[in-house]
Design an enzyme around this catalytic site. Structure first.
Site, mmCIF file in Angstrom:
data_model
loop_
_atom_site.group_PDB
_atom_site.id
_atom_site.type_symbol
_atom_site.label_atom_id
_atom_site.label_comp_id
_atom_site.label_asym_id
_atom_site.label_seq_id
_atom_site.Cartn_x
_atom_site.Cartn_y
_atom_site.Cartn_z
ATOM 1 N N CYS A 85 -76.893 -10.612 58.800
ATOM 2 C CA CYS A 85 -76.207 -11.908 58.969
ATOM 3 C C CYS A 85 -77.009 -13.029 58.315
ATOM 4 O O CYS A 85 -76.437 -13.939 57.744
ATOM 5 C CB CYS A 85 -76.073 -12.279 60.444
ATOM 6 N N ASP A 86 -78.321 -12.983 58.460
ATOM 7 C CA ASP A 86 -79.133 -14.158 58.131
ATOM 8 C C ASP A 86 -80.044 -13.990 56.925
ATOM 9 O O ASP A 86 -80.549 -14.975 56.392
ATOM 10 C CB ASP A 86 -80.020 -14.522 59.351
ATOM 11 N N CYS A 128 -80.706 -10.131 63.239
ATOM 12 C CA CYS A 128 -79.680 -9.596 62.346
ATOM 13 C C CYS A 128 -79.975 -9.963 60.904
ATOM 14 O O CYS A 128 -79.581 -11.033 60.429
ATOM 15 C CB CYS A 128 -78.309 -10.119 62.767
#
Ligand code: NAP
Length: 351
Positions: free
Chosen positions: A174-175, A171
């Site tokens: 997200c990261d 992801c």
């Protein structure tokens, strides 16, 4: 008393089903799920930034609308307003989390009850149907709408597992902004829309993004391909797969070993991180043996253009039953269909 409609899942399918079921006075009970390494409540859109293709949401001052519509006590979940910029200019395409918070709000406004728990198993062998929470509580319902979506796939390498959360991620959204990935060369694996989207996103932070694809042609849509080709920070590595993630405990990922898919060659590519974008697996483990599924575990509709499944009173919507379109808007559409099907099923059964 059994519930009329239990909805399992909190993506576009689940909340669209809830909006329709709630407006039909069925008081749906929706299990939103909890955060796991693979999934989070609000589904895969919660892993996405700008959503430019959901009809009804052209770029504009969407943020002001989102803040006015979503209950104050959930504003903490909205992405920073600064993300509404592109090339330093205001650009208010709706963000994935915002779109989902709007859907959730709409469902709540009409009386949906949302529970932040996972469903661990179901018992569809008799009537009423039973769903059992991870905490061991059994809930009975006349109808169940399964809308649990799908989760990201990994390559299955031991070294990939070893470096999860230390440079390996599925992801980018997200990261990708984490300090460890800043100004580093990064690898994205895959050739579809997700891979291009992740590469384009990561290019904002990385020194270079190597998009590693196993063939000599991308699967991504034309407009996404053009975006990748035009981005000077994206380097497409054709005809290769990653066969090992390299690094150390102290530094996390430092490189990947690439293997050619056309000859026996292999080489190392320095990289501070590896992002997977190689497709998805439906979240149906908790349903095994209870519903008919295809070989990949996607729920099968028993009739075309109807959301009924192999069990009477159980309906399926969204990516959990769709290995083909897999769009937020198609998930919303089938969520609506499932609620209408459940409503008609209840009426036909005098409930
Ligand atoms: P996808 O279209 O199935 O693409 C998966 C990619 O991963 C393919 O290029 C595939 O290679 C590759 N792959 C699969 N297994 C692999 C393995 N073991 N090793 C190496 N490569 C592997 O999945 P997706 O990109 O997640 O897209 C899913 C759906 O969501 C699509 O309908 C897409 O249009 C949609 N989507 C849309 C947007 C958007 O419009 N903004 C963004 C994201 C996703 P091959 O090509 O060789 O099979």
């Amino acid at each position: 008393m059994p519930e009329h409609v239990v909805i399992i899942g909190s993506g576009p399918a689940g909340f669209s089903a809830a909006i329709y079921a709630a407006r039909a006075s069925l008081k749906p009970l929706l299990f939103e799920g909890t955060a796991t390494p693979e999934m989070i409540p609000l589904g895969q859109l919660a892993f996405t930034t700008e959503v430019e293709n959901y009809a009804g949401f052209p770029a504009g001052n969407v943020r002001a609308f989102v803040e006015s519509a979503v209950d104050q006590d959930r504003h903490w979940n909205l992405p920073p307003a600064a993300e509404h910029e592109r090339d330093g200019q205001p650009h208010y395409a709706v963000q994935g989390v915002e779109l989902m918070e709007l859907m959730k709000q709409q469902a709540l406004n009409f009386g949906t009850r949302v529970v932040g728990e996972d469903i661990a198993e179901v018992d569809f062998s008799g009537k009423p149907l039973k769903v059992i929470t991870a905490g061991g509580e059994t809930v009975e319902s006349h109808t169940v709408i399964v809308a649990t979506g799908a989760r990201a796939n990994y390559l299955g390498l031991p070294s990939e597992e070893n470096f999860k959360n230390r440079g390996v991620s599925a992801c980018a959204v997200c990261d990708g902004a984490l300090p460890r990935f800043r100004d580093q060369p990064l690898v994205v694996v895959g050739g579809g829309d997700s891979a291009v989207e992740e590469a384009t996103y990561l290019a904002k932070f990385a020194s270079t993004v190597h998009l590693v694809h196993r063939r000599d042609q991308l699967r991504a849509s034309q407009i996404m391909q053009e975006r990748a080709m035009e981005d000077p920070k994206i380097d497409i590595v054709w005809n290769h797969t990653v066969d090992e993630v390299l690094g150390s405990d102290a530094d996390g990922v430092t490189a990947v070993r690439l293997k050619s898919t056309v000859d026996d060659s292999s080489r190392e590519l320095p990289a501070g991180g590896m992002f997977l974008a190689i497709g998805h697996t439906p979240n149906t483990d908790f349903l095994k043996g209870q519903l008919e599924m295809n070989e990949e575990g996607y729920i099968q509709w028993s009739q075309a253009f109807r959301t009924a499944t192999s069990v009477d009173g159980v309906f399926a919507a969204g990516d959990v039953a769709d290995d083909y379109y897999r769009q937020a808007i198609t998930s919303s559409g089938t969520g609506c269909m499932a609620a209408l099907d459940a409503e008609r099923w209840l009426a036909a059964n005098g409930l």
